[in-house]
Scaffold this active site. Structure first.
Site, mmCIF file in Angstrom:
data_model
loop_
_atom_site.group_PDB
_atom_site.id
_atom_site.type_symbol
_atom_site.label_atom_id
_atom_site.label_comp_id
_atom_site.label_asym_id
_atom_site.label_seq_id
_atom_site.Cartn_x
_atom_site.Cartn_y
_atom_site.Cartn_z
ATOM 1 N N THR B 43 20.081 -6.067 -78.245
ATOM 2 C CA THR B 43 18.941 -5.291 -78.729
ATOM 3 C C THR B 43 19.343 -4.008 -79.475
ATOM 4 O O THR B 43 18.732 -3.657 -80.483
ATOM 5 C CB THR B 43 18.024 -4.952 -77.535
ATOM 6 O OG1 THR B 43 17.840 -6.152 -76.773
ATOM 7 C CG2 THR B 43 16.681 -4.445 -77.988
ATOM 8 N N ALA B 49 16.179 0.197 -86.705
ATOM 9 C CA ALA B 49 17.025 1.389 -86.896
ATOM 10 C C ALA B 49 16.212 2.614 -87.283
ATOM 11 O O ALA B 49 16.690 3.485 -88.002
ATOM 12 C CB ALA B 49 18.131 1.114 -87.916
ATOM 13 N N HIS B 52 12.074 7.167 -84.111
ATOM 14 C CA HIS B 52 10.630 7.292 -84.028
ATOM 15 C C HIS B 52 10.182 8.726 -83.739
ATOM 16 O O HIS B 52 10.929 9.514 -83.161
ATOM 17 C CB HIS B 52 10.091 6.349 -82.957
ATOM 18 C CG HIS B 52 10.251 4.900 -83.326
ATOM 19 N ND1 HIS B 52 9.588 4.334 -84.394
ATOM 20 C CD2 HIS B 52 11.017 3.918 -82.795
ATOM 21 C CE1 HIS B 52 9.940 3.056 -84.489
ATOM 22 N NE2 HIS B 52 10.807 2.787 -83.533
ATOM 23 N N VAL B 173 28.721 -9.846 -65.576
ATOM 24 C CA VAL B 173 28.546 -9.660 -64.134
ATOM 25 C C VAL B 173 27.908 -10.919 -63.549
ATOM 26 O O VAL B 173 26.897 -11.405 -64.065
ATOM 27 C CB VAL B 173 27.681 -8.413 -63.850
ATOM 28 C CG1 VAL B 173 27.330 -8.324 -62.369
ATOM 29 C CG2 VAL B 173 28.415 -7.159 -64.305
ATOM 30 N N ILE B 342 13.780 -1.425 -70.910
ATOM 31 C CA ILE B 342 14.095 -0.401 -71.920
ATOM 32 C C ILE B 342 14.050 -1.082 -73.289
ATOM 33 O O ILE B 342 15.008 -1.709 -73.738
ATOM 34 C CB ILE B 342 15.473 0.244 -71.671
ATOM 35 C CG1 ILE B 342 15.613 0.701 -70.216
ATOM 36 C CG2 ILE B 342 15.671 1.408 -72.647
ATOM 37 C CD1 ILE B 342 14.628 1.767 -69.760
ATOM 38 N N SER B 344 11.837 -0.621 -77.314
ATOM 39 C CA SER B 344 11.542 0.465 -78.238
ATOM 40 C C SER B 344 10.680 1.490 -77.517
ATOM 41 O O SER B 344 9.768 1.095 -76.794
ATOM 42 C CB SER B 344 10.806 -0.094 -79.453
ATOM 43 O OG SER B 344 10.585 0.917 -80.394
ATOM 44 N N CYS B 406 36.695 -5.080 -99.502
ATOM 45 C CA CYS B 406 35.312 -5.571 -99.685
ATOM 46 C C CYS B 406 34.769 -4.961 -100.967
ATOM 47 O O CYS B 406 34.524 -3.763 -101.032
ATOM 48 C CB CYS B 406 34.455 -5.184 -98.487
ATOM 49 S SG CYS B 406 32.693 -5.425 -98.737
ATOM 50 N N CYS B 408 31.897 -5.636 -102.584
ATOM 51 C CA CYS B 408 30.454 -5.356 -102.605
ATOM 52 C C CYS B 408 30.151 -3.980 -102.020
ATOM 53 O O CYS B 408 29.390 -3.211 -102.577
ATOM 54 C CB CYS B 408 29.685 -6.407 -101.811
ATOM 55 S SG CYS B 408 29.834 -8.080 -102.420
ATOM 56 N N CYS B 443 27.711 -10.607 -101.283
ATOM 57 C CA CYS B 443 28.379 -11.912 -101.172
ATOM 58 C C CYS B 443 28.596 -12.311 -99.718
ATOM 59 O O CYS B 443 29.083 -13.409 -99.439
ATOM 60 C CB CYS B 443 29.671 -11.956 -101.978
ATOM 61 S SG CYS B 443 31.124 -11.338 -101.132
#
Lengths: 410, 493
Positions: B43, B49, B52, B173, B342, B344, B406, B408, B443
């Protein structure tokens, strides 16, 4: 900032051919910038044969084809930098490049875009499902095998009948991997007929047309895919789902010209080719910036890439010498049955070579170039398929006035 | 032999890592057990992202309190832990009279919760803030923002690690027994004896809670799917655009990422399968359709990836979603901090939640401060974000910065080597991806994954068959093609 007559971005087949032809045209102040550690571009990993049939009248492997050009580049001492990535290209033709030695800047009279193309990724194809390891584009699998000596697969399904996908089907089979089948969403194969025979039929690998992947399973390594039949609108038909166990899905579903750099520079792109809009001089919307090869439009054969780049180099050499290139105000539009054309603009004052792809399968057809109602160019075709690029010369003498041209299939 | 600790935290998501960091301020031997091979695999790394504002939650709840507190401390955290955070604001866009009433209620609730910078704005102002957005009016939350959830989680964990916390990956666990003064924790590998346990296991919260003997919680998964658009699109979206929310669901929204991509989503489907992250076709289609009603720039040609995340929601017998549960049940499970549901705004509220956890612990035991604690963690320098001058200096100091791996995302060899040598010892491909952005571009690893795979092999001295993509079992390669290559044979190697 160092001045250069010509800076060529990309040391693959397009860039190499452009450099050599510029040299033969008398341009000496050239620099080729290549991001990989070796010249040759994608040809380096294409160890199968079939290259050069048109140009050299013999069937070469990719590295052999590239080496012919590299040997000449070295013979003439044409400067190149490998391991060098272009970070920035401006409208004023200033180029910023980095490599292990540092950051350099160049001011070029002419810039030649020869960056080639990239494969459509799973994300770009929008294939639903989970995201396990084991989903590779065909070129990535090819690089793992042919450049890195690494085997990415055991039990394979291939989506897309593009040329690289079919070539990988054979390559994997020869290395002892089981290729179950190739699935193609279209109702016709998308690669060349010769690859269908040499890569699939010869190895009894079935090809299913009008099928696509509608599910990817596995939360760690791929465990299987769902395959569905599609209707004429290419939509999956509910109820036709079949599950296939495999640990690898290879995607060969289209190539896209790599124009990240050109776009940032402000080069106008054609939504059909996804390459630059060019005129008959291969000049883009930015004066002095030229494009050829797969960065301009995706080719079927490397021989055509080399030819196109040589044609570009002749024009770019004239530009560097300060000659005025004829203004190109006549637009060429793809009409019925035509996917795209290159160039997209011509002067009407000079014969030009037209490249195009048809969007469907045709037999005994004619490709017509019209200006208004008048047919000014035509080519008879026994067979026209999207997998094969069609090229012919259109004569300027028939072109009159300022009206644009349309290309269609009849 | 069991390993012995003062505190064992179950879960290295953003909550477990934040608790680890807060506990590292004290002289405690703390271990974090994580079933995955890296932090933020569930999560914590699979969400919008968004930082709030805290206006959307019922006043007086933990959700409202920790969200507002977390929002306020985000600049400081971003500075201390070196992760990208932009306080860009966000808008909740409405069209109808009903929407307006709901926004007015949200304004009041937000003010009561202590959310700052809320303003109702008209269409003109809305279009000034976000061109092309579809809506007649909006609530503008100036304090909302966006962050890099991977680097936030990694920053918390690496800082905790630097201050003495041990992380154990691939340690699921399997059972918890009462043992002496505390607990014996069984994992798929070794055992751990500990005085304290913190259940920060996110989607596993009910399972661990049951193992502790605290039974009866009902936790459901709420799965949300997302589409990721390429980096061209972020330029067109200066801040997240949300519809008017209902009480329990934020609605499908469009959100710029700190790196310039745009995410579209999430939808919300209740699920019992807390491990299935598959994104179905119909959801992709509906997301694009629904979000196009808010923002007209969603085109298939710009899609580069899909993903999904699952929120653990604690519900009552009627299925009504409850507040965060953060408790110590001294009679049933002493010295066990139990966190249930837990969801958002857990990302925004992670650090205040962790501080609250430590407060609960300190009410029961005196902790001595760790005098060598440092809140500062430095991340990997991003070459692409540096000025040309800085880039020149970096290459002069270390030529590996001049080697682009990389293309891109413009990630250099130096950055990837640093990521491979990360302090937590994570060696997966996605571990490199979250730490550097390599392979996240247009890509999608087509050109660079072979180079990165080889670098991991060489740097860590592990064979190609042991390189993993993300999870246990996610092998990338089945072996070599030839034991000896032609070149090796010719050169007599």
């Amino acid at each position: 900032m160092e001045q250069k007559d010509a800076v060529i971005i990309g040391g693959g087949p397009a860039g190499l051919a452009a450099a050599l032809e510029l040299y033969h045209q008398g341009i000496r102040d050239i620099l080729i910038l290549e991001r990989e550690d070796h010249l040759g571009g994608i040809l380096r990993q294409c160890i199968h044969d079939g290259f050069g049939l048109g140009r050299f009248k013999e069937s070469l492997s990719g590295p052999e084809y590239a080496q012919i050009f590299i040997d000449e580049i070295e013979k003439y001492g044409i400067p190149f930098q490998t391991g060098s990535t272009v970070m920035d290209l401006t409208e004023e033709r200033q180029i910023t490049v980095i490599n292990r030695k540092g950051v350099s800047r160049y001011q070029a009279k002419a810039v030649i875009l020869a960056m080639g193309c990239k494969e459509r990724s799973r994300g770009a194809l929008g294939i639903p499902g989970e995201r396990p390891a084991g989903v590779f584009t065909a070129g990535t699998a090819q690089a793992y095998m042919n450049l890195y000596n690494r085997m990415p697969a055991r039990e394979v399904i291939i989506l897309g009948s593009g040329d690289i996908g079919m070539i990988m089907a054979r390559r994997l089979t020869l290395e002892g991997v089981h290729v179950q089948a190739v699935f193609e969403i279209m109702s016709h194969p998308s690669g060349l007929p010769r690859n269908m025979i040499q890569c699939l039929e010869d190895y009894n690998i079935p090809l299913y047309l009008s099928h696509t992947v509608t599910g990817i399973h596995g939360d760690s390594r791929l465990t299987g895919v769902t395959i569905s039949e599609v209707d004429e609108q290419l939509k999956p038909i509910p109820g036709t789902e079949k599950e296939y166990s495999c640990d690898t899905l290879i995607l060969s579903a289209g190539l896209i010209p790599d124009n990240q750099l050109s776009e940032e520079a402000g080069v106008a792109l054609d939504p059909h080719t996804r390459g630059a809009v060019v005129d008959e001089h291969f000049q883009t919307s930015i004066p002095g910036v030229f494009a050829a090869g797969n960065v301009l439009h995706v080719h079927d054969l490397v021989d055509f890439v080399s030819m196109e780049s040589e044609a570009l180099a002749a024009e770019a050499a004239a530009y560097i010498r300060g000659e005025k290139l004829t203004a190109c105000d006549l637009e060429i539009m793809p009409g019925k049955g035509v996917g795209h054309t290159v160039p997209q603009k011509v002067s009407g004052k000079k014969d030009f070579r037209l490249s195009l792809r048809v969007s469907g399968h045709y037999k005994d057809c004619r490709i017509l170039v019209r200006q208004g109602t008048k047919v000014i160019g035509r080519k008879k075709m026994k067979k026209a398929i999207p997998a094969e690029m069609i090229q012919f010369t259109v004569k300027a003498e028939e072109i009159k006035g300022k009206e644009g041209l349309e290309v269609c299939v009849e | 032999m069991a390993k012995t600790y003062d505190v064992v935290i179950v879960g290295a998501g953003v909550i477990g890592s934040a608790v680890a960091r807060e506990l590292s301020r004290y002289r405690l031997r703390t271990a974090v057990l994580e079933k995955n091979l890296d932090v933020c695999n569930e999560t914590s790394g699979r969400n919008s992202a968004v930082v709030h504002g805290g206006f959307a939650y019922d006043t007086g709840t933990f959700k409202a309190r920790f969200c507002v507190e977390g929002n306020r401390m985000m600049e400081q955290l971003s500075e201390e832990l070196d992760f990208p955070f932009v306080r860009c604001g966000k808008v909740l866009v409405g069209n109808t009279e009903e929407d307006m009433q709901q926004l007015q209620r949200t304004m009041i609730q937000g003010a009561e919760n202590g959310a700052e910078g809320l303003e109702l704005i008209d269409e003109e102002k809305l279009h000034e803030l976000v061109p092309a957005v579809v809506g007649k009016f909006a609530m503008w939350s100036k304090s909302s923002g966006i962050m890099d959830p991977f680097l936030f989680n990694i920053g918390l964990a690496e800082n905790a690690h630097a201050n003495g916390v041990s992380f154990f990956f691939d340690h699921e666990v399997t059972g918890i027994d009462r043992y002496k003064e505390g607990y014996r924790i069984h994992t798929v590998r070794e055992k751990f004896d500990t005085r304290w346990v913190v259940n920060a296991s996110g989607l596993g919260c009910k399972k661990i809670s049951d193992m502790l003997g605290i039974t009866g919680y009902r936790v459901i998964g709420s799965k949300g799917n997302y589409i990721v658009l390429n980096k061209k699109m972020g330029k067109l979206l200066p801040m997240p655009v949300y519809p008017v929310p209902s009480n329990t669901y934020m609605g499908i929204h469009v959100t710029p990422t700190v790196d310039g991509n745009v995410t579209v989503g999430p939808d919300a489907e209740t699920t019992d399968d807390l491990s299935c992250y598959g994104v179905p076709q119909k959801n992709i289609d509906e997301l694009a359709k629904s979000a196009s009603g808010l923002w007209p720039h969603i085109r298939k040609a710009d899609q580069i990836r899909t993903f999904s995340g699952i929120l653990p929601k604690w519900v009552d017998e009627n299925g009504v979603i409850q507040d965060f549960k953060i408790e110590i049940q001294d009679e049933i499970a002493p010295r066990a901090v139990n966190l249930v549901g837990i969801e958002s705004p857990g990302l925004t509220g992670a650090v205040p939640i962790a501080q609250y956890v430590v407060e609960l612990m300190k009410e029961r035991e005196t902790f001595t401060e760790n005098p060598s604690f440092s809140p500062i963690r430095k991340g990997i320098v991003r070459f692409a974000d540096c000025s040309r001058k800085e880039q020149e200096r970096l290459i002069a100091e270390n030529p590996d910065y001049g080697e682009m791996i990389c293309q891109c995302e413009e990630v250099t060899r130096a950055e990837i080597l640093e990521a491979i040598r990360n302090p937590l010892g994570v060696s997966t491909m996605t571990g490199i991806k979250y730490r550097t952005r390599a392979m996240m571009g247009q890509c999608q690893a087509g050109f660079c994954q072979m180079k990165i795979e080889r670098m991991i092999e060489e740097e860590l001295g592990i064979p190609e068959t042991e390189i993993l993509y993300s999870r246990r079992g996610s092998w990338l390669l089945s072996g070599k093609l030839r034991e000896k290559t032609a070149v090796a044979e010719r050169e007599g190697v």
